[in-house]
Design a protein around this motif. Structure first.
Motif, PDB file in Angstrom:
ATOM      1  N   ASP A 159     -31.023  -8.045  -8.086  1.00  0.00           N
ATOM      2  CA  ASP A 159     -30.718  -7.368  -9.346  1.00  0.00           C
ATOM      3  C   ASP A 159     -30.212  -8.359 -10.386  1.00  0.00           C
ATOM      4  N   PHE A 160     -29.350  -9.266  -9.952  1.00  0.00           N
ATOM      5  CA  PHE A 160     -28.745 -10.227 -10.872  1.00  0.00           C
ATOM      6  C   PHE A 160     -29.638 -11.439 -11.130  1.00  0.00           C
ATOM      7  N   LEU A 161     -30.518 -11.761 -10.176  1.00  0.00           N
ATOM      8  CA  LEU A 161     -31.282 -12.999 -10.238  1.00  0.00           C
ATOM      9  C   LEU A 161     -32.097 -13.179 -11.514  1.00  0.00           C
ATOM     10  N   PRO A 162     -32.862 -12.162 -11.978  1.00  0.00           N
ATOM     11  CA  PRO A 162     -33.642 -12.365 -13.212  1.00  0.00           C
ATOM     12  C   PRO A 162     -32.774 -12.740 -14.407  1.00  0.00           C
ATOM     13  N   GLY A 163     -31.632 -12.073 -14.554  1.00  0.00           N
ATOM     14  CA  GLY A 163     -30.750 -12.380 -15.664  1.00  0.00           C
ATOM     15  C   GLY A 163     -30.189 -13.786 -15.598  1.00  0.00           C
ATOM     16  N   VAL A 164     -29.769 -14.203 -14.391  1.00  0.00           N
ATOM     17  CA  VAL A 164     -29.222 -15.545 -14.214  1.00  0.00           C
ATOM     18  C   VAL A 164     -30.283 -16.604 -14.513  1.00  0.00           C
ATOM     19  N   ILE A 165     -31.507 -16.380 -14.024  1.00  0.00           N
ATOM     20  CA  ILE A 165     -32.579 -17.361 -14.229  1.00  0.00           C
ATOM     21  C   ILE A 165     -32.986 -17.418 -15.696  1.00  0.00           C
ATOM     22  N   LEU A 166     -33.106 -16.263 -16.370  1.00  0.00           N
ATOM     23  CA  LEU A 166     -33.476 -16.257 -17.781  1.00  0.00           C
ATOM     24  C   LEU A 166     -32.459 -17.019 -18.622  1.00  0.00           C
ATOM     25  N   SER A 172     -27.768  -9.994 -21.184  1.00  0.00           N
ATOM     26  CA  SER A 172     -27.961  -8.550 -21.345  1.00  0.00           C
ATOM     27  C   SER A 172     -28.377  -7.895 -20.034  1.00  0.00           C
ATOM     28  N   ILE A 173     -29.255  -8.568 -19.295  1.00  0.00           N
ATOM     29  CA  ILE A 173     -29.707  -8.023 -18.009  1.00  0.00           C
ATOM     30  C   ILE A 173     -28.547  -7.953 -17.027  1.00  0.00           C
ATOM     31  N   ILE A 174     -27.740  -9.027 -16.973  1.00  0.00           N
ATOM     32  CA  ILE A 174     -26.580  -9.033 -16.074  1.00  0.00           C
ATOM     33  C   ILE A 174     -25.608  -7.917 -16.464  1.00  0.00           C
ATOM     34  N   TYR A 175     -25.406  -7.751 -17.773  1.00  0.00           N
ATOM     35  CA  TYR A 175     -24.499  -6.706 -18.257  1.00  0.00           C
ATOM     36  C   TYR A 175     -25.009  -5.319 -17.877  1.00  0.00           C
ATOM     37  N   GLU A 176     -26.325  -5.102 -18.005  1.00  0.00           N
ATOM     38  CA  GLU A 176     -26.892  -3.801 -17.663  1.00  0.00           C
ATOM     39  C   GLU A 176     -26.746  -3.508 -16.177  1.00  0.00           C
ATOM     40  N   VAL A 177     -26.876  -4.542 -15.327  1.00  0.00           N
ATOM     41  CA  VAL A 177     -26.689  -4.347 -13.889  1.00  0.00           C
ATOM     42  C   VAL A 177     -25.252  -3.939 -13.598  1.00  0.00           C
ATOM     43  N   LEU A 178     -24.288  -4.626 -14.211  1.00  0.00           N
ATOM     44  CA  LEU A 178     -22.874  -4.297 -14.009  1.00  0.00           C
ATOM     45  C   LEU A 178     -22.564  -2.892 -14.518  1.00  0.00           C
ATOM     46  N   LYS A 179     -23.116  -2.550 -15.674  1.00  0.00           N
ATOM     47  CA  LYS A 179     -22.879  -1.226 -16.245  1.00  0.00           C
ATOM     48  C   LYS A 179     -23.495  -0.136 -15.381  1.00  0.00           C
ATOM     49  N   LYS A 180     -24.641  -0.444 -14.792  1.00  0.00           N
ATOM     50  CA  LYS A 180     -25.305   0.525 -13.925  1.00  0.00           C
ATOM     51  C   LYS A 180     -24.455   0.800 -12.693  1.00  0.00           C
ATOM     52  N   ASP A 181     -23.812  -0.233 -12.154  1.00  0.00           N
ATOM     53  CA  ASP A 181     -22.963  -0.066 -10.974  1.00  0.00           C
ATOM     54  C   ASP A 181     -21.749   0.801 -11.272  1.00  0.00           C
ATOM     55  N   GLN A 182     -21.267   0.761 -12.499  1.00  0.00           N
ATOM     56  CA  GLN A 182     -20.073   1.507 -12.863  1.00  0.00           C
ATOM     57  C   GLN A 182     -20.364   2.973 -13.141  1.00  0.00           C
ATOM     58  N   LYS A 183     -21.620   3.287 -13.407  1.00  0.00           N
ATOM     59  CA  LYS A 183     -21.993   4.664 -13.719  1.00  0.00           C
ATOM     60  C   LYS A 183     -22.026   5.522 -12.460  1.00  0.00           C
ATOM     61  N   SER A 184     -21.755   6.767 -12.637  1.00  0.00           N
ATOM     62  CA  SER A 184     -21.817   7.696 -11.513  1.00  0.00           C
ATOM     63  C   SER A 184     -23.258   7.963 -11.155  1.00  0.00           C
ATOM     64  N   GLU A 185     -23.508   8.131  -9.873  1.00  0.00           N
ATOM     65  CA  GLU A 185     -24.878   8.387  -9.419  1.00  0.00           C
ATOM     66  C   GLU A 185     -25.388   9.726  -9.932  1.00  0.00           C
ATOM     67  N   THR A 186     -24.472  10.626 -10.280  1.00  0.00           N
ATOM     68  CA  THR A 186     -24.885  11.948 -10.750  1.00  0.00           C
ATOM     69  C   THR A 186     -25.132  11.987 -12.251  1.00  0.00           C
ATOM     70  N   SER A 187     -24.790  10.917 -12.960  1.00  0.00           N
ATOM     71  CA  SER A 187     -24.979  10.917 -14.408  1.00  0.00           C
ATOM     72  C   SER A 187     -26.455  10.840 -14.754  1.00  0.00           C
ATOM     73  N   ALA A 188     -26.825  11.479 -15.848  1.00  0.00           N
ATOM     74  CA  ALA A 188     -28.227  11.493 -16.257  1.00  0.00           C
ATOM     75  C   ALA A 188     -28.639  10.121 -16.779  1.00  0.00           C
ATOM     76  N   PRO A 189     -29.842   9.639 -16.415  1.00  0.00           N
ATOM     77  CA  PRO A 189     -30.293   8.333 -16.881  1.00  0.00           C
ATOM     78  C   PRO A 189     -30.527   8.329 -18.389  1.00  0.00           C
TER      79      PRO A 189
END
Length: 202
Positions: free
Chosen positions: A186-193, A89-106
């Motif tokens: 960014d990816f390390l916690p997800g990979v280790i978990l 889930s953490i790895i997926y959230e990192v990938l999804k965050k990269d795909q989002k536009s920087e101007t999009s609302a959090p």
């Protein structure tokens, strides 16, 4: 309670809590991606999980779990599967965050979700029960009849673990200038978990 036992317990607890584990990786990842709004509920959930293990140790349920291989393995595999799921889930959230536009609302942060996940990570770890069951009694004076001492020592240990969870979050706030290293972290916690989940299952 003997002063020597208490001093030794405090020292040993601090050393053990200073070693990062899945709980630390969980709060660091949440703090990194969602800030303190996610980190604080995560830490609170982990703390509730620590208290859960102190309670079951106090009432003797922990001994029942460790003495029953089927029950122990059931809890172990559930905990391992949850760690793997959390890592993915953490790895997926990192990938999804990269795909989002920087101007999009959090997206809004739901603290209850992070609290629940933190509690489950702690509660579904039977090795924590084994640890409390074998660790806490060593620091209770021989012949002591006050069963509440387990709760007192358990609370001290939980407070120490929570302190280091906060501390590692603060340390993770240090920004890295190298973008490549920043992305790896960014990816390390997800990979280790996920890896810890597979390791504990095997």
């Amino acid at each position: 309670m003997e002063q020597l036992n208490l001093a030794l317990f405090l020292t040993t607890s601090l050393v053990i809590n200073a070693v990062p584990g899945p709980d630390v990786l969980y709060v660091i990842s949440n703090h990194k991606h969602k800030g303190w709004q996610a980190a604080i509920p995560s830490i609170a959930g982990l703390f509730a999980g620590y208290l859960f293990h102190v309670f079951i140790t106090f009432v003797g349920i922990s001994a029942i779990i460790t003495g029953n291989p089927v029950l122990f393995n059931t809890v172990k595999y559930l905990g391992s599967a949850y760690l793997v799921w959390m890592g993915i889930s953490i790895i997926y959230e990192v990938l999804k965050k990269d795909q989002k536009s920087e101007t999009s609302a959090p997206a809004p942060v739901r603290g209850s979700k992070y609290f629940t996940r933190g509690f489950i990570i702690s509660a579904l770890n039977p090795k924590v029960s084994v640890f409390f069951l074998s660790f806490l009694p060593q620091f209770i004076p021989q012949g002591a009849t006050d069963s509440y001492l387990i709760i007192v020592l358990g609370l001290i240990f939980c407070a120490g673990a929570t302190f280091f969870n906060f501390l590692y979050c603060l340390l993770s706030s240090i920004q890295l200038k190298n973008r490549f290293k920043h992305k790896i972290l960014d990816f390390l916690p997800g990979v280790i978990l996920a890896s810890v989940g597979v390791y504990t299952a095997l």
